[in-house]
Write a protein that holds these residues in place. Structure first.
Motif, PDB file in Angstrom:
ATOM      1  N   VAL A 104       0.828  -1.205   0.000  1.00  0.00           N
ATOM      2  CA  VAL A 104       0.000   0.000   0.000  1.00  0.00           C
ATOM      3  C   VAL A 104       0.859   1.250   0.000  1.00  0.00           C
ATOM      4  O   VAL A 104       0.757   2.099  -0.882  1.00  0.00           O
ATOM      5  N   THR A 105       1.763   1.367   0.975  1.00  0.00           N
ATOM      6  CA  THR A 105       2.622   2.564   1.055  1.00  0.00           C
ATOM      7  C   THR A 105       3.766   2.503   0.052  1.00  0.00           C
ATOM      8  O   THR A 105       4.364   3.520  -0.274  1.00  0.00           O
ATOM      9  N   GLN A 106       4.094   1.299  -0.419  1.00  0.00           N
ATOM     10  CA  GLN A 106       5.153   1.048  -1.396  1.00  0.00           C
ATOM     11  C   GLN A 106       6.535   1.500  -0.924  1.00  0.00           C
ATOM     12  O   GLN A 106       7.410   1.802  -1.726  1.00  0.00           O
ATOM     13  N   GLU A 107       6.729   1.517   0.385  1.00  0.00           N
ATOM     14  CA  GLU A 107       8.048   1.837   0.937  1.00  0.00           C
ATOM     15  C   GLU A 107       8.952   0.621   0.750  1.00  0.00           C
ATOM     16  O   GLU A 107       8.643  -0.463   1.240  1.00  0.00           O
ATOM     17  N   PRO A 108      10.080   0.773   0.062  1.00  0.00           N
ATOM     18  CA  PRO A 108      10.923  -0.388  -0.258  1.00  0.00           C
ATOM     19  C   PRO A 108      11.596  -1.028   0.953  1.00  0.00           C
ATOM     20  O   PRO A 108      11.977  -2.190   0.888  1.00  0.00           O
ATOM     21  N   ASP A 109      11.707  -0.294   2.061  1.00  0.00           N
ATOM     22  CA  ASP A 109      12.384  -0.849   3.241  1.00  0.00           C
ATOM     23  C   ASP A 109      11.395  -1.320   4.305  1.00  0.00           C
ATOM     24  O   ASP A 109      11.769  -1.587   5.439  1.00  0.00           O
ATOM     25  N   ILE A 110      10.127  -1.434   3.940  1.00  0.00           N
ATOM     26  CA  ILE A 110       9.093  -1.860   4.882  1.00  0.00           C
ATOM     27  C   ILE A 110       8.409  -3.116   4.358  1.00  0.00           C
ATOM     28  O   ILE A 110       7.947  -3.173   3.225  1.00  0.00           O
ATOM     29  N   GLN A 111       8.343  -4.137   5.206  1.00  0.00           N
ATOM     30  CA  GLN A 111       7.660  -5.391   4.877  1.00  0.00           C
ATOM     31  C   GLN A 111       6.302  -5.427   5.578  1.00  0.00           C
ATOM     32  O   GLN A 111       6.134  -4.832   6.639  1.00  0.00           O
ATOM     33  N   LEU A 112       5.371  -6.152   5.001  1.00  0.00           N
ATOM     34  CA  LEU A 112       4.075  -6.401   5.636  1.00  0.00           C
ATOM     35  C   LEU A 112       3.897  -7.904   5.766  1.00  0.00           C
ATOM     36  O   LEU A 112       4.009  -8.631   4.783  1.00  0.00           O
ATOM     37  N   ILE A 113       3.630  -8.360   6.988  1.00  0.00           N
ATOM     38  CA  ILE A 113       3.398  -9.772   7.258  1.00  0.00           C
ATOM     39  C   ILE A 113       2.034  -9.895   7.927  1.00  0.00           C
ATOM     40  O   ILE A 113       1.746  -9.161   8.877  1.00  0.00           O
TER      41      ILE A 113
ATOM     42  N   SER B 174      -9.300 -14.822   0.972  1.00  0.00           N
ATOM     43  CA  SER B 174     -10.708 -14.620   0.626  1.00  0.00           C
ATOM     44  C   SER B 174     -11.276 -13.335   1.228  1.00  0.00           C
ATOM     45  O   SER B 174     -12.347 -12.895   0.830  1.00  0.00           O
ATOM     46  N   GLY B 175     -10.569 -12.756   2.209  1.00  0.00           N
ATOM     47  CA  GLY B 175     -11.067 -11.553   2.872  1.00  0.00           C
ATOM     48  C   GLY B 175     -12.123 -11.842   3.928  1.00  0.00           C
ATOM     49  O   GLY B 175     -12.756 -10.924   4.447  1.00  0.00           O
ATOM     50  N   ARG B 176     -12.279 -13.096   4.292  1.00  0.00           N
ATOM     51  CA  ARG B 176     -13.340 -13.477   5.233  1.00  0.00           C
ATOM     52  C   ARG B 176     -12.997 -13.142   6.686  1.00  0.00           C
ATOM     53  O   ARG B 176     -13.887 -12.975   7.503  1.00  0.00           O
ATOM     54  N   ILE B 177     -11.704 -13.052   7.002  1.00  0.00           N
ATOM     55  CA  ILE B 177     -11.293 -12.738   8.374  1.00  0.00           C
ATOM     56  C   ILE B 177     -10.358 -11.531   8.370  1.00  0.00           C
ATOM     57  O   ILE B 177      -9.823 -11.147   7.338  1.00  0.00           O
ATOM     58  N   VAL B 178     -10.165 -10.945   9.556  1.00  0.00           N
ATOM     59  CA  VAL B 178      -9.199  -9.859   9.729  1.00  0.00           C
ATOM     60  C   VAL B 178      -7.950 -10.473  10.359  1.00  0.00           C
ATOM     61  O   VAL B 178      -7.996 -10.923  11.507  1.00  0.00           O
ATOM     62  N   PRO B 179      -6.835 -10.527   9.633  1.00  0.00           N
ATOM     63  CA  PRO B 179      -5.628 -11.168  10.160  1.00  0.00           C
ATOM     64  C   PRO B 179      -4.843 -10.242  11.090  1.00  0.00           C
ATOM     65  O   PRO B 179      -5.088  -9.035  11.137  1.00  0.00           O
ATOM     66  N   ASP B 180      -3.883 -10.806  11.794  1.00  0.00           N
ATOM     67  CA  ASP B 180      -2.877  -9.992  12.476  1.00  0.00           C
ATOM     68  C   ASP B 180      -2.019  -9.350  11.402  1.00  0.00           C
ATOM     69  O   ASP B 180      -1.753  -9.974  10.365  1.00  0.00           O
ATOM     70  N   GLN B 181      -1.568  -8.121  11.652  1.00  0.00           N
ATOM     71  CA  GLN B 181      -0.690  -7.437  10.703  1.00  0.00           C
ATOM     72  C   GLN B 181       0.550  -6.937  11.424  1.00  0.00           C
ATOM     73  O   GLN B 181       0.454  -6.372  12.508  1.00  0.00           O
ATOM     74  N   PHE B 182       1.696  -7.155  10.782  1.00  0.00           N
ATOM     75  CA  PHE B 182       2.979  -6.725  11.344  1.00  0.00           C
ATOM     76  C   PHE B 182       3.735  -5.921  10.297  1.00  0.00           C
ATOM     77  O   PHE B 182       3.952  -6.400   9.183  1.00  0.00           O
ATOM     78  N   ILE B 183       4.104  -4.713  10.647  1.00  0.00           N
ATOM     79  CA  ILE B 183       4.921  -3.852   9.787  1.00  0.00           C
ATOM     80  C   ILE B 183       6.349  -3.995  10.285  1.00  0.00           C
ATOM     81  O   ILE B 183       6.632  -3.737  11.464  1.00  0.00           O
ATOM     82  N   VAL B 184       7.254  -4.435   9.397  1.00  0.00           N
ATOM     83  CA  VAL B 184       8.623  -4.764   9.805  1.00  0.00           C
ATOM     84  C   VAL B 184       9.623  -4.003   8.941  1.00  0.00           C
ATOM     85  O   VAL B 184       9.452  -3.913   7.725  1.00  0.00           O
ATOM     86  N   GLU B 185      10.668  -3.472   9.576  1.00  0.00           N
ATOM     87  CA  GLU B 185      11.740  -2.803   8.842  1.00  0.00           C
ATOM     88  C   GLU B 185      12.614  -3.871   8.183  1.00  0.00           C
ATOM     89  O   GLU B 185      13.067  -4.804   8.838  1.00  0.00           O
ATOM     90  N   ARG B 186      12.856  -3.708   6.891  1.00  0.00           N
ATOM     91  CA  ARG B 186      13.528  -4.747   6.097  1.00  0.00           C
ATOM     92  C   ARG B 186      14.927  -5.094   6.592  1.00  0.00           C
ATOM     93  O   ARG B 186      15.277  -6.264   6.696  1.00  0.00           O
TER      94      ARG B 186
END
Length: 194
Positions: A54-63, A75-87
């Motif tokens: 979404v932010t397209q920051e090259p040094d940021i990962q999304l897990i 499928s979008g049926r649940i809301v997952p845990d989200q982790f923003i991690v510095e590469r």
């Protein structure tokens, strides 16, 4: 043989042809490989992006992580845990724990996954901080191996990460269309994808 044929024919489905056309490929310019592998009956699963989609920051990962099979996230049926991690440091910059009310499980003897209601486990973190860090390292190695930003699907079975899929992120801005590796090296062709 019947299922192999059905898998191959999926390449010509309306959604696959529309996706290819949207990305500039005619029907004769795309191909499919049928991979046969054992189904991973994941306890925990998720997706990972080596560049934040979404932010397209090259040094940021999304897990992202959920209990059960990853189809719940896709499928979008649940809301997952989200982790923003510095590469580079694998430091978790932000985390949001999703309220997962149900999970998709592949139970013993079942040939098809089954949705089941969750108890309080769905409001707890699905993976530990050390597992987030471990997967961030795997994600960085995969990004470096393929030479471009990637979208992955993963699962944890018997406590171990299994990489189910790694493909290019197709939604990045134009500057990510540039290759990140030296194309004069012939062996790179085997890991490039259109």
């Amino acid at each position: 043989t019947k299922r192999l044929r059905a898998c191959w024919l999926s390449l010509f489905s309306e959604s696959a042809l529309a996706y290819g056309a949207a990305h500039g490929y005619a029907s004769g310019e795309i191909a499919v490989a049928v991979v046969i592998q054992q189904m991973v009956a994941s306890e925990i699963s998720g997706i990972g992006f080596s560049v934040h989609p979404v932010t397209q920051e090259p040094d940021i990962q999304l897990i992202e992580a959920c209990l059960g099979l990853g189809e719940a996230i896709v499928s979008g049926r649940i809301v997952p845990d989200q982790f923003i991690v510095e590469r580079d440091s694998f430091q978790i910059l932000e985390s949001v724990i999703g309220e997962q009310k149900e999970a998709l499980w592949l139970g013993d003897g079942n040939t098809k996954p089954v949705w089941q209601e969750l108890d309080g486990r769905g409001s707890q973190p699905k993976i530990s901080t050390s597992q987030v860090t471990e997967y961030a390292g795997i994600l960085a190695r995969l990004h470096d191996h393929y030479g471009h930003p990637i979208d992955t699907e993963w699962a944890i079975e018997n406590g171990n990460f299994q990489i189910l899929q790694a493909r290019p992120i197709t939604t990045l801005a134009a500057e990510y269309d540039q290759s990140l590796f030296d194309q004069s090296l012939e062996w790179h062709f085997c890991v490039r994808r259109p």
